[in-house]
Design an enzyme around this catalytic site. Structure first.
Site, short mmCIF file in Angstrom:
data_model
loop_
_atom_site.label_atom_id
_atom_site.label_comp_id
_atom_site.label_asym_id
_atom_site.label_seq_id
_atom_site.Cartn_x
_atom_site.Cartn_y
_atom_site.Cartn_z
N ASP A 1 2.14 100.87 96.37
CA ASP A 1 2.06 101.93 95.80
C ASP A 1 2.74 103.44 95.69
O ASP A 1 3.16 103.98 94.33
CB ASP A 1 0.24 102.90 96.23
CG ASP A 1 -0.54 101.71 96.45
OD1 ASP A 1 -1.09 100.51 94.54
OD2 ASP A 1 -1.51 101.63 96.83
N ASP B 1 2.59 96.29 87.98
CA ASP B 1 3.70 96.63 88.12
C ASP B 1 4.30 96.82 86.73
O ASP B 1 5.89 96.37 86.39
CB ASP B 1 4.24 95.87 89.36
CG ASP B 1 4.66 94.24 89.01
OD1 ASP B 1 3.34 93.73 87.70
OD2 ASP B 1 4.79 92.94 89.08
N ASP C 1 9.55 95.10 84.06
CA ASP C 1 8.32 94.52 84.77
C ASP C 1 9.03 93.89 85.76
O ASP C 1 10.20 93.98 85.42
CB ASP C 1 7.88 92.90 84.28
CG ASP C 1 6.79 92.33 84.70
OD1 ASP C 1 5.66 92.83 85.16
OD2 ASP C 1 7.54 91.19 85.74
#
Length: 290
Positions: free
Chosen positions: A54, A80, A37
């Site tokens: 992105d 993410d 994460d």
């Protein structure tokens, strides 16, 4: 396949976990599940824009592929969050964990800007013969959250983490939920005009008694999204039971990550059975999330 990164998506990752479970249990190797994460990804989006965010995810995907063994499955689980599935020697998994963290947390240059995010990596290891997808995902998640809390970068799950996480989550959430309120917005059929359903709306009362909208309090529940979803579901089912009208239903807004949780189906059935209502009286509406 994930459209942005070209990696496997959550569905394919979960399917691969299930295939691993069904494969030869006589083998003596281990199964490793990593959850990764990114810390600070939202700030990157807010500061530099979603296009930069992105690009960061794409670059990270390439970096991770470079440090992982060829037979590893790398997936973008959503937003993410990434997942890695490996089989083999658990000693190798423990060496790969810090490499994943270093690759994820190293600075990146995007559109002439230096972008830095942190990363929290959780690892769950199980013997092939005892491996179960739901437990491994849950354990890797707990390890990842612990890595975030102690800012250690990489943490391997062990049973004591499970007990500590459960106790802390329960205590924190219980103190927060005391001020939660559930309202229902009526839903009518126009012809004939009949009240047929209610949409559950969660609110919170602050220390002065003011009722707050979700935008003003949901950040308090960061890390408790799953417990909050179950709370709304449980309270809604209790209302359904009290109304004692099988023709009436409730609509509940829910995040995709909650539906994807391997525990959700079992928890849903337990709550519905406990309230004595029907699943047919519940409609889930997936919330939009950037």
């Amino acid at each position: 396949t994930d459209e942005l990164t070209g990696l496997a998506n959550r569905r394919r990752f979960v399917a691969a976990l299930e295939e691993m479970r069904k494969s030869n249990t006589a083998r003596t190797d281990s199964v490793g599940v990593f959850i990764i994460d990114l810390d600070g990804f939202k700030e990157v989006n807010d500061t530099f824009g979603h296009e930069t965010g992105d690009q960061l995810l794409k670059l990270l995907a390439h970096r991770l592929l470079d440090v992982l063994p060829r037979d590893a499955l790398l997936a973008r689980l959503g937003g993410d969050e990434f997942g890695v599935l490996l089989s083999g020697d658990e000693r190798v998994f423990r060496l790969i964990g810090p490499e994943i963290h270093r690759a994820s947390a190293a600075p990146m240059t995007i559109n002439h800007e230096t972008v830095v995010v942190g990363a929290s990596v959780g690892l769950a290891i199980a013997a092939r013969g005892t491996f179960t997808p739901s437990d491994s995902l849950r354990h890797a998640d707990i390890a990842m959250y612990h890595a975030t809390a102690v800012r250690s970068g990489f943490v391997e799950w062990h049973p004591d983490l499970d007990r500590r996480a459960h106790t802390k989550e329960t205590n924190d959430f219980e103190s927060l939920q005391e001020n939660l309120i559930l309202y229902f917005q009526p839903i009518y059929e126009l012809s004939p005009r009949t009240l047929t359903a209610g949409e559950a709306l969660i609110r919170m009362r602050n220390e002065t008694g003011e009722v707050l909208l979700p935008a003003n309090f949901l950040k308090k529940f960061s890390g408790h999204e799953y417990q909050l979803a179950l709370y709304v579901l449980k309270e809604s089912c209790q209302y359904l039971r009290a109304w004692a009208n099988t023709a009436f239903s409730i609509h509940i807004n829910i995040e995709g990550q909650v539906l994807a949780n391997p525990r959700f189906r079992e928890d849903l059935q337990k709550i519905v059975r406990g309230a004595g209502v029907s699943l047919q009286q519940i409609t889930f509406e997936i919330t939009e999330k950037e």
